[in-house]
Design a protein around this motif. Structure first.
Motif, PDB file in Angstrom:
ATOM      1  N   ASP A  15       0.831  -1.199   0.000  1.00  0.00           N
ATOM      2  CA  ASP A  15       0.000   0.000   0.000  1.00  0.00           C
ATOM      3  C   ASP A  15       0.864   1.246   0.000  1.00  0.00           C
ATOM      4  O   ASP A  15       1.871   1.323   0.701  1.00  0.00           O
ATOM      5  CB  ASP A  15      -0.909   0.023   1.234  1.00  0.00           C
ATOM      6  N   VAL A  49      -5.947   1.826   1.281  1.00  0.00           N
ATOM      7  CA  VAL A  49      -6.723   0.712   0.760  1.00  0.00           C
ATOM      8  C   VAL A  49      -7.399   0.030   1.946  1.00  0.00           C
ATOM      9  O   VAL A  49      -6.745  -0.328   2.920  1.00  0.00           O
ATOM     10  CB  VAL A  49      -5.800  -0.287   0.018  1.00  0.00           C
ATOM     11  N   GLN A  74     -11.353  -4.752   2.138  1.00  0.00           N
ATOM     12  CA  GLN A  74     -12.036  -5.360   0.996  1.00  0.00           C
ATOM     13  C   GLN A  74     -11.250  -5.130  -0.294  1.00  0.00           C
ATOM     14  O   GLN A  74     -11.072  -6.051  -1.095  1.00  0.00           O
ATOM     15  CB  GLN A  74     -13.450  -4.814   0.848  1.00  0.00           C
ATOM     16  N   GLU A  75     -10.776  -3.903  -0.500  1.00  0.00           N
ATOM     17  CA  GLU A  75      -9.949  -3.620  -1.684  1.00  0.00           C
ATOM     18  C   GLU A  75      -8.675  -4.457  -1.656  1.00  0.00           C
ATOM     19  O   GLU A  75      -8.238  -4.963  -2.683  1.00  0.00           O
ATOM     20  CB  GLU A  75      -9.570  -2.137  -1.738  1.00  0.00           C
ATOM     21  N   ASN A  76      -8.093  -4.602  -0.474  1.00  0.00           N
ATOM     22  CA  ASN A  76      -6.871  -5.381  -0.334  1.00  0.00           C
ATOM     23  C   ASN A  76      -7.116  -6.848  -0.717  1.00  0.00           C
ATOM     24  O   ASN A  76      -6.280  -7.460  -1.386  1.00  0.00           O
ATOM     25  CB  ASN A  76      -6.332  -5.271   1.089  1.00  0.00           C
ATOM     26  N   ILE A  85      -9.349  -7.908  -2.825  1.00  0.00           N
ATOM     27  CA  ILE A  85      -9.498  -7.920  -4.284  1.00  0.00           C
ATOM     28  C   ILE A  85      -8.125  -7.871  -4.948  1.00  0.00           C
ATOM     29  O   ILE A  85      -7.856  -8.628  -5.894  1.00  0.00           O
ATOM     30  CB  ILE A  85     -10.383  -6.739  -4.754  1.00  0.00           C
ATOM     31  N   PHE A  86      -7.231  -7.005  -4.449  1.00  0.00           N
ATOM     32  CA  PHE A  86      -5.882  -6.907  -5.013  1.00  0.00           C
ATOM     33  C   PHE A  86      -5.125  -8.226  -4.846  1.00  0.00           C
ATOM     34  O   PHE A  86      -4.402  -8.649  -5.749  1.00  0.00           O
ATOM     35  CB  PHE A  86      -5.100  -5.762  -4.382  1.00  0.00           C
TER      36      PHE A  86
END
Length: 189
Positions: free
Chosen positions: A124, A130, A133-135, A137-138
């Motif tokens: 990050d 981030v 949830q975004e993490n 997805i990544f």
């Protein structure tokens, strides 16, 4: 690029195409478009000068998604990022053009670097927070890209494609290095 994006945005604002509340959105959009365009054109020129257009496309097939999803070191200005990206591309293409290493070594280098990137995980940047949830997805997208790249590496090893396997190993070496440096730099922030 920022200056040119302001000029373009002022032009369409004065023509009445956009209103004041959308000014910053258009200015940012123009700036992103100009920066991506300049980087793309420069990369194509580098590839054409080196007679390595297909290798350049393969470089970006791996490099862009991995850097987008796994993160890593980000430089402070567009210009420094532009120069750094051009240097990484040029260095990678020149190494692949003038050096050949055996397939097992390329494969081991690729696997080693891919494992390090996997261990480090998404890096990050302090300027872009981030959430969890975004993490996730990544992480999933990084894993998918790694799986895709692993399958390519196996295909290259089986078909004895020394050049593209070595290219893949070098790309992942740079991704590994920038991820590691970013991980160290942003842990101290």
């Amino acid at each position: 690029m920022e200056h040119l994006s302001i000029v373009l945005t002022n032009y369409i604002f004065k023509k009445g195409i956009i209103d004041k509340k959308n000014y910053e959105i258009y200015q940012y959009g123009f700036q992103c478009f100009l920066e991506v365009s300049a980087s793309t054109i420069c990369s194509i020129v580098i590839a054409l000068l080196l007679h390595m257009f297909s290798e350049c496309l393969f470089f970006f097939l791996l490099f862009i998604p991995m850097r987008s999803f796994s993160g890593g070191l980000h430089l402070k200005t567009y210009f420094s990022c532009f120069i750094g990206s051009c240097l990484i591309l040029t260095t990678t293409l020149l190494i692949v053009k003038y050096l050949t290493i055996p397939i097992p070594i390329s494969f081991m280098l690729y696997v080693f670097c891919a494992i390090i990137v996997l261990i480090i995980g998404p890096v990050d940047h302090p300027n872009r927070e981030v959430d969890s949830q975004e993490n996730r997805i990544f992480i999933r997208r990084t894993h998918f890209t790694l799986l895709f790249s692993f399958l390519l590496a196996v295909i290259f090893a089986i078909t004895r494609n020394t050049r593209y396997l070595f290219l893949q190993a070098i790309v992942f070496a740079f991704i590994c290095i920038t991820s590691f440096i970013g991980h160290i730099a942003y842990k101290q922030s």
